[in-house]
Design an enzyme around this catalytic site. Structure first.
Site, PDB file in Angstrom:
ATOM      1  N   TRP A 100      45.020  85.982   5.797  1.00  0.00           N
ATOM      2  CA  TRP A 100      43.590  86.320   5.900  1.00  0.00           C
ATOM      3  C   TRP A 100      42.854  85.369   6.833  1.00  0.00           C
ATOM      4  CZ3 TRP A 100      43.274  91.063   4.847  1.00  0.00           C
ATOM      5  CH2 TRP A 100      43.953  91.638   3.773  1.00  0.00           C
ATOM      6  N   ASP A 167      35.699  82.227   2.808  1.00  0.00           N
ATOM      7  CA  ASP A 167      36.183  83.522   2.310  1.00  0.00           C
ATOM      8  C   ASP A 167      36.681  83.282   0.892  1.00  0.00           C
ATOM      9  OD1 ASP A 167      37.541  85.808   1.629  1.00  0.00           O
ATOM     10  OD2 ASP A 167      38.854  85.841   3.392  1.00  0.00           O
ATOM     11  N   LYS A 191      38.695  92.055  -5.743  1.00  0.00           N
ATOM     12  CA  LYS A 191      39.645  91.110  -6.296  1.00  0.00           C
ATOM     13  C   LYS A 191      39.145  90.556  -7.626  1.00  0.00           C
ATOM     14  CE  LYS A 191      42.273  91.363  -2.568  1.00  0.00           C
ATOM     15  NZ  LYS A 191      41.826  90.770  -1.321  1.00  0.00           N
TER      16      LYS A 191
HETATM   17  C1  PLP Z   1      41.875  90.980   0.209  1.00  0.00           C
HETATM   18  C2  PLP Z   1      41.364  89.881   1.016  1.00  0.00           C
HETATM   19  C3  PLP Z   1      40.662  90.106   2.223  1.00  0.00           C
HETATM   20  C4  PLP Z   1      40.457  91.487   2.801  1.00  0.00           C
HETATM   21  O1  PLP Z   1      39.503  92.161   2.077  1.00  0.00           O
HETATM   22  P1  PLP Z   1      39.023  93.636   2.469  1.00  0.00           P
HETATM   23  O2  PLP Z   1      37.899  93.820   1.503  1.00  0.00           O
HETATM   24  O3  PLP Z   1      40.177  94.543   2.240  1.00  0.00           O
HETATM   25  O4  PLP Z   1      38.593  93.624   3.871  1.00  0.00           O
HETATM   26  C5  PLP Z   1      40.176  89.017   2.905  1.00  0.00           C
HETATM   27  N1  PLP Z   1      40.355  87.765   2.455  1.00  0.00           N
HETATM   28  C6  PLP Z   1      41.031  87.508   1.309  1.00  0.00           C
HETATM   29  C7  PLP Z   1      41.196  86.091   0.860  1.00  0.00           C
HETATM   30  C8  PLP Z   1      41.548  88.558   0.555  1.00  0.00           C
HETATM   31  O5  PLP Z   1      42.214  88.299  -0.579  1.00  0.00           O
END
Ligand code: PLP
Length: 354
Positions: A100, A167, A191
């Site tokens: 990511w 993030d 998540k």
């Molecule tokens: C799943 C995830 C993403 C991507 O998320 P989307 O909502 O599918 O764009 C980005 N960063 C992390 C740490 C993730 O676990």
């Protein structure tokens, strides 16, 4: 049969949240209308949005501290570029801790110079780099708090005057942190907060307005702030379910209460991984994630029987990401300690059977 849902995302949500959300799809608060057929400008929905935004700030301890919470669309993946669009004038720093982060770097490079302040690519992202220097003159420093795929988690964030962008998609609301150390936090809902379809952005207002480029309205945080997260039609259902999950978390005692449970879950599975010769952990011990535990079988021949026992017990979603293989048990807020216990019992049964 009860399922124990270890899915990495979209993931398990509290049963009571699912029940309330289902009821609202039929009839929102006895209004005679479904949540998904009312105007997003209706009083009922504006209240939902306001509540979701204020609960997010309250749970993070950021109320009255100059931050705004937004619920936008496009996933965390859109934030990879939106962050750069809004904050990157000349140069930004990125800590590369996995797939990511790598994707975030790729997008940001379209907007300016990117300095990788540290990377754990050399060991397939098994660990979190430490002791790296943060050069001066960065517009911001971007980190990924929890690496969903590799199962590592930053325990200590860099101390720097540079605005820290994080993030937090896979561990937001899971542990106590001083959230005021961040200039901007973003997290895809699916998540640890709700269904897919909305992204939480928490931004410190005073870090905006410093780039010279023109920003298209939909990509401009300031536009969304000015319009109270209603510049265009928000994802009403995901925002509603996120609001319910945040309410559930607040009633449980907030982040401090869930952190205790999350630590128990993590301890239970990692101690099994460490003591049981049938399994081997993937991530470096000191950097292990409390959310995603990654492990492999020491003897691949046992895969058939382990998988069958998991299936039999209703354990689902533990296959590792295709980039590292093995297994990954994701233990987000709504996953119970009991569910982790079921998985750990299977693991010890594997050892007994030999
Ligand atoms: C799943 C995830 C993403 C991507 O998320 P989307 O909502 O599918 O764009 C980005 N960063 C992390 C740490 C993730 O676990």
């Amino acid at each position: 049969m009860k399922k124990h849902n270890f899915s990495a995302g979209p993931c398990v949500l509290p049963q009571e949240v699912i029940a309330k959300a289902s009821a609202a799809v039929t009839d929102l608060d006895n209004s005679g209308l479904s949540l998904i057929e009312i105007s997003h400008r209706s009083h009922a929905f504006v209240e939902v949005m306001e509540k979701a935004r204020s609960l997010a700030l309250e749970l993070l301890g950021l109320e009255g501290k100059g931050y705004t919470a937004l619920f936008l669309q496009g996933g965390a993946s859109l934030e990879f570029l939106m962050v750069a669009y809004n904050l990157l004038e000349t140069k930004a720093g990125y800590l590369n801790t996995g797939t990511w982060s790598d994707k975030a770097i790729k997008e940001a490079k379209l907007f300016g110079e990117i300095v990788e302040v540290g990377s754990s690519k050399d060991k397939n992202f098994k660990y979190i780099p430490k002791g790296y220097a943060v050069p001066s003159g960065l517009d911001y420093l971007h980190v990924t708090s929890n690496n969903t795929i590799f199962g590592t988690q930053i325990k200590e964030f860099p101390k720097t005057d540079t605005p820290l962008v994080c993030d937090m998609s896979s561990d937001i609301f899971s542990r106590k942190l001083d959230f005021s150390q961040f200039g901007l936090i973003y997290a895809g809902a699916q998540k640890n907060m709700g269904p897919a379809g909305t992204t939480l952005i928490v931004v410190k207002n005073d870090i905006l307005g410093k780039v010279s480029r023109k920003i298209p309205s939909m990509l401009d945080y300031q536009v969304h702030i000015d319009k109270e997260s209603m510049f265009n039609t928000p994802a009403v259902f995901p925002v509603y379910v996120s609001m319910l999950t945040l309410e559930w978390l607040k009633n449980l005692g907030g982040i401090a209460a869930i952190e205790e449970i999350n630590e128990k879950k993590a301890q239970l599975i990692y101690s099994e991984i460490d003591l049981n010769p049938v399994f081997e952990g993937f991530a470096s011990k000191e950097d292990r994630s409390t959310m995603n535990a990654t492990f492999t079988l020491t003897d691949e021949k046992l895969k058939g029987s382990f998988d069958a026992m998991c299936k039999e017990a209703g354990v689902v979603g533990i296959n590792g990401h295709r980039s590292i293989g093995g297994y990954r048990a994701s233990m987000y807020n709504a996953l119970s300690l009991e569910s982790v216990g079921v998985l750990v019992d299977i693991m010890s049964e594997m050892e007994r059977k030999g």
